[in-house]
Design an enzyme around this catalytic site. Structure first.
Site, mmCIF file in Angstrom:
data_model
loop_
_atom_site.group_PDB
_atom_site.id
_atom_site.type_symbol
_atom_site.label_atom_id
_atom_site.label_comp_id
_atom_site.label_asym_id
_atom_site.label_seq_id
_atom_site.Cartn_x
_atom_site.Cartn_y
_atom_site.Cartn_z
ATOM 1 N N GLY A 84 3.338 1.769 -1.953
ATOM 2 C CA GLY A 84 3.768 2.020 -3.332
ATOM 3 C C GLY A 84 2.710 2.762 -4.124
ATOM 4 N N LYS A 85 3.102 3.317 -5.240
ATOM 5 C CA LYS A 85 2.171 4.103 -6.057
ATOM 6 C C LYS A 85 1.042 3.250 -6.621
ATOM 7 C CE LYS A 85 5.611 7.607 -7.197
ATOM 8 N NZ LYS A 85 6.428 8.258 -8.241
ATOM 9 N N LYS A 95 10.627 -0.184 -11.669
ATOM 10 C CA LYS A 95 10.263 -1.518 -12.144
ATOM 11 C C LYS A 95 11.539 -2.299 -12.405
ATOM 12 C CE LYS A 95 7.596 -4.149 -15.536
ATOM 13 N NZ LYS A 95 7.163 -5.112 -14.506
ATOM 14 N N HIS A 128 9.451 1.561 -18.730
ATOM 15 C CA HIS A 128 8.673 1.704 -17.503
ATOM 16 C C HIS A 128 9.444 2.607 -16.535
ATOM 17 C CE1 HIS A 128 6.722 -1.928 -19.055
ATOM 18 N NE2 HIS A 128 5.736 -1.704 -18.209
ATOM 19 N N CYS A 148 0.814 -1.232 0.000
ATOM 20 C CA CYS A 148 0.000 0.000 0.000
ATOM 21 C C CYS A 148 0.841 1.272 0.000
ATOM 22 C CB CYS A 148 -0.950 0.008 1.198
ATOM 23 S SG CYS A 148 -0.132 0.313 2.780
#
Length: 338
Positions: A73-74, A225, A221, A71
């Site tokens: 993280g974006k 990532k 990305h 939660c």
């Protein structure tokens, strides 16, 4: 198309090769090709009919609770916002790394306590007891995929996993042996999944159609990532069935912000959240080339797809469906999405 901070473009076109260098072209320039001079473009239309047997989807907020792991993280935050807008209850608990343990993350006015690895089983069992219609949403990191799935299976909690990487064979085996319900998909964007479905259909119906063609793949990305795009790998697998020889290690990963802006054409405001893919096929005599491109800016497309997957899975659980493991193509086929 632009909505809720999301911009997405999908382009498929055929042209006689002039300059065969691999490059990204903007959605604007490609749209001009459809009605202008130069390369002739042939749009591919995918028709997807909803099954008459598909029942109504579970109404948003109808007793469903989700626990979003990752939660902080974006992507995790985007899912919480989309779920909250859909009326789904957000459990104020999440799992994170040892360094994140004890942190409180506030999203949509909700404060979520992050627990570390050492207390996961006890906490998850307690949350599941309190929220019997709980579905876990997993947007963590590749190295956590298998351990997380084993935990969900041990406790018996159904889950939706958008995290890529990990040992996928082991992942599916874990879910099968635990007999829990799950939606597992490295790609949660519904429209991108529809494109993947079209690729699968083409590869099944026309095997070897691109035999002898060479393939170049570039994907860009955000720098956070760590692994290669699962979507790119899925598309490449289809090209392999179509007769193209290509090794996954050949994928060109673009993670440098400067290159993303100057070479790929990613809008600067979306450097921290985008997914650009380009597949370039060239005939053996280099007189014909195909390009397949799909670009996404922002995370809304994935967050909304994840919520649809949650509602889909809740319906399957309530109906005691015989099948337990699903992907986003199953969600698309069901229809009745928001």
């Amino acid at each position: 198309m632009a909505a809720n901070g999301l911009m997405a473009s999908y382009n498929v076109f055929l042209h006689r090769s002039g300059n065969l260098s691999l490059s990204y072209s903007s959605g604007t320039s490609q749209m001009a090709l459809l009605g202008g001079k130069g390369k002739r473009c042939f749009p591919v239309v995918l028709s997807m009919a909803t099954s008459e047997e598909a029942g109504k989807s579970v109404a948003p907020g109808d007793g469903i609770s989700i626990m979003v792991n990752g939660c902080s993280g974006k992507m995790g935050k985007a899912v919480i916002k989309a779920a909250d807008s859909a009326g789904v209850n957000i459990v104020p608990t999440s799992f994170g790394s040892a360094e994140e343990a004890g942190q409180r993350v506030e999203v949509c006015g909700k404060e979520i306590l992050v627990h570390g690895p050492s207390e996961r089983e006890e906490v998850l069992s307690s949350v599941f007891h309190k929220y019997p219609e709980l579905i876990v949403v997993d947007y963590t990191i590749p190295s956590a995929v298998n351990d997380n799935a084993e935990l969900y299976g041990k406790v018996g909690v159904p889950f939706v996993m958008g995290t890529t990487g990990g040992d996928r064979t082991r992942l599916y085996k874990t879910v099968e042996e635990s007999k829990i319900y799950a939606v597992i998909s490295p790609q949660m964007g519904k429209q991108v999944v529809a494109f993947l479905a079209a690729m699968e259909i083409m590869s099944e119906q026309f095997p070897g159609a691109f035999a002898g063609y060479s393939l170049e793949v570039m994907e860009s990305h955000q720098s956070s990532k760590l692994d290669a795009s699962g979507t790119a790998k899925a598309v490449i697998s289809c090209f392999q069935k179509l007769g193209v020889s290509y090794d996954m290690d050949q994928i060109q990963l673009i993670r440098d912000p400067k290159e993303q802006i100057e070479i790929v054409g990613v809008p600067e405001e979306h450097i921290s959240g985008h997914a650009f893919h380009l597949y370039h096929l060239t005939s053996p005599d280099k007189t014909v080339s195909f390009e397949f491109q799909h670009n996404v800016c922002g995370r809304s497309i994935y967050a909304e797809g994840t919520v649809d997957a949650v509602l889909f899975l809740a319906k399957k659980i309530r109906s005691k469906a015989e099948k337990r493991i699903y992907n986003m193509i199953d969600v698309l086929r069901e229809g009745n999405m928001r």
